[in-house]
Scaffold this motif. Structure first.
Motif, short mmCIF file in Angstrom:
data_model
loop_
_atom_site.label_atom_id
_atom_site.label_comp_id
_atom_site.label_asym_id
_atom_site.label_seq_id
_atom_site.Cartn_x
_atom_site.Cartn_y
_atom_site.Cartn_z
N LYS A 346 0.81 -1.22 0.00
CA LYS A 346 0.00 0.00 0.00
C LYS A 346 0.85 1.27 0.00
O LYS A 346 0.55 2.23 -0.72
CB LYS A 346 -0.93 0.00 1.23
CG LYS A 346 -1.91 1.17 1.25
CD LYS A 346 -2.82 1.07 2.46
CE LYS A 346 -3.85 2.19 2.46
NZ LYS A 346 -3.24 3.54 2.46
N GLU A 347 1.91 1.29 0.80
CA GLU A 347 2.74 2.49 0.90
C GLU A 347 3.35 2.84 -0.45
O GLU A 347 3.35 4.01 -0.86
CB GLU A 347 3.84 2.29 1.94
CG GLU A 347 3.34 2.19 3.38
CD GLU A 347 2.89 0.78 3.73
OE1 GLU A 347 2.90 -0.10 2.82
OE2 GLU A 347 2.55 0.54 4.91
N ARG A 349 2.28 1.82 -3.41
CA ARG A 349 1.18 2.15 -4.33
C ARG A 349 0.73 3.60 -4.16
O ARG A 349 0.53 4.32 -5.14
CB ARG A 349 0.02 1.18 -4.11
CG ARG A 349 -1.13 1.36 -5.10
CD ARG A 349 -2.14 0.25 -4.98
NE ARG A 349 -2.85 0.27 -3.69
CZ ARG A 349 -2.72 -0.67 -2.76
NH1 ARG A 349 -1.91 -1.70 -2.97
NH2 ARG A 349 -3.40 -0.59 -1.63
N ASP A 350 0.59 4.01 -2.93
CA ASP A 350 0.15 5.39 -2.67
C ASP A 350 1.19 6.41 -3.14
O ASP A 350 0.85 7.44 -3.74
CB ASP A 350 -0.13 5.58 -1.17
CG ASP A 350 -1.33 4.77 -0.71
OD1 ASP A 350 -2.13 4.36 -1.57
OD2 ASP A 350 -1.45 4.54 0.51
N LYS A 351 2.46 6.12 -2.88
CA LYS A 351 3.50 7.07 -3.26
C LYS A 351 3.68 7.13 -4.78
O LYS A 351 3.94 8.20 -5.35
CB LYS A 351 4.83 6.70 -2.60
CG LYS A 351 4.80 6.72 -1.07
CD LYS A 351 4.38 8.08 -0.52
CE LYS A 351 4.37 8.07 1.00
NZ LYS A 351 3.91 9.38 1.55
N CYS A 353 1.27 6.65 -6.94
CA CYS A 353 0.12 7.41 -7.43
C CYS A 353 0.35 8.90 -7.23
O CYS A 353 -0.09 9.73 -8.03
CB CYS A 353 -1.14 6.96 -6.72
SG CYS A 353 -1.72 5.33 -7.21
N LYS A 354 1.07 9.22 -6.17
CA LYS A 354 1.34 10.63 -5.86
C LYS A 354 2.13 11.28 -7.01
O LYS A 354 1.93 12.45 -7.33
CB LYS A 354 2.13 10.70 -4.55
CG LYS A 354 2.63 12.11 -4.19
CD LYS A 354 3.45 12.05 -2.91
CE LYS A 354 4.10 13.41 -2.63
NZ LYS A 354 4.93 13.37 -1.39
#
Length: 359
Positions: A346-347, A349-351, A353-354
């Protein structure tokens, strides 16, 4: 006089045989007129090759690519190129995100960066040369270059195995001893483990090029492969390769066996710890964390072990099948690893996407 006459007859017979040989249909340019042994002629090479008299001091090998599929080399180059581009983009993006975000400067993500570096190096050792072979028919490679490519390919493969063991241990400590995680594993300790893994791999692989360099090679220097593989080179030798075969098999199975045993032990304890927890949410979180690691390990070990076994089976497996599988082993895992971690972690994936989903 009789002996001298016999000697002259023998010379004439030898000359007649050489001239007849040079008019053999397989010779591309038959000799015309006077025969001179000092002239460079393909007929001379054919004659020497027929009796295995080709000089053994040649300094090059010839990579033949995928034997039996030479006509399709241009089409085969397309997946090679596309997978290489995806590999570079995915792994460089992973390195960029982890390097840019301070919150990801943790042992787990340091190991992902180490894995990404091995994923970049592995296809970079193979694909550029393979594309030159597919597109421009540049098949020659020096003996030194071939042995160097082989050494680094096998070293990086064993380095990757050491990283996967460290990652399994990291997940074991994070799930089974979370309160002691920061004291057991730190960035400095992970860097030390990575260095130890590199030294281990280099020392184990160093005998391979040294053993090969001592072997006499026959007239045929055609490597039926897209890259310089240890056994593909060893099979060209005229000498005894039992030591090479035994050492490569012993290292592959002993080291891989020990690494797989340590990984299985780590995940066995993780599974036991997960199912002793009462919270269903904690079950899902722990298993989700380990799923990506298990997928990467299966992709890394299974094709590699199959490639090692198929090398020893010789003609039991078609050569083009072995070459394709060995090439896929070098191309597919490095391409999929950053995708798997990007989806399952998740970490990351989120970064990602950022940076990729900015408007």
């Amino acid at each position: 006089m009789k002996r001298q006459g016999d000697h002259l007859l023998d010379q004439k017979a030898t000359s007649r045989y050489l001239i007849d040989f040079c008019h053999f249909p397989t010779c591309s340019s038959p000799l015309q007129g006077t025969f001179s042994i000092s002239e460079h002629s393909p007929c001379i090479e054919d004659f020497m090759g027929a009796f295995n008299l080709t000089p053994s001091d040649s300094s090059t090998f010839i990579l033949m690519g995928i034997a039996g599929l030479e006509a399709a080399h241009v089409w085969i180059s397309i997946p090679f190129l596309m997978s290489y581009i995806v590999t570079l983009l995915g792994n460089l993006m992973l390195l960029f995100v982890v390097g840019k975000e301070q919150t990801l400067h943790k042992p787990m993500y340091m190991m992902l960066c180490m894995l990404a570096l091995t994923d970049i190096v592995t296809p970079s050792l193979v694909v550029p040369k393979a594309l030159c072979m597919f597109w421009f028919n540049w098949k020659d490679i020096t003996v030194g270059g071939c042995l160097t490519q082989m050494f680094f390919l096998h070293t990086v493969a064993f380095m990757q195995s050491a990283i996967l063991v460290t990652m399994a241990y990291d997940r074991y400590v994070a799930i089974c001893n979370p309160l002691r995680y920061t004291t057991i594993l730190s960035n400095a300790r992970i860097a030390t483990l990575g260095l130890v893994g590199l030294i281990r791999s280099s020392l184990l692989m160093l005998p391979l090029p040294l053993l090969l360099s001592r072997l006499p090679f026959c007239s045929s220097r055609l490597i039926l492969h897209t890259h310089c593989e240890h056994m593909a080179i060893a099979k060209l030798a005229c000498g005894d390769i039992s030591v090479n075969r035994t050492y490569s098999m012993a290292v592959a199975f002993v080291v891989s066996g020990i690494d797989l045993m340590l990984i299985a032990l780590s995940y066995g304890r993780i599974i036991r710890a997960v199912f002793t927890k009462t919270s269903k949410k904690s079950h899902q979180k722990a298993l989700s964390t380990c799923t990506a690691h298990i997928c990467v390990m299966l992709m890394s070990y299974l094709p590699g072990l199959f490639t090692s076994v198929s090398n020893q089976l010789g003609k039991a497996i078609a050569s083009h099948t072995h070459i394709i599988l060995a090439s896929l082993y070098l191309l597919i895992p490095p391409m999929l690893n950053p995708i798997i971690y990007g989806v399952k972690t998740k970490e990351i994936r989120d970064k990602m996407c950022k940076y990729t989903c900015r408007r």
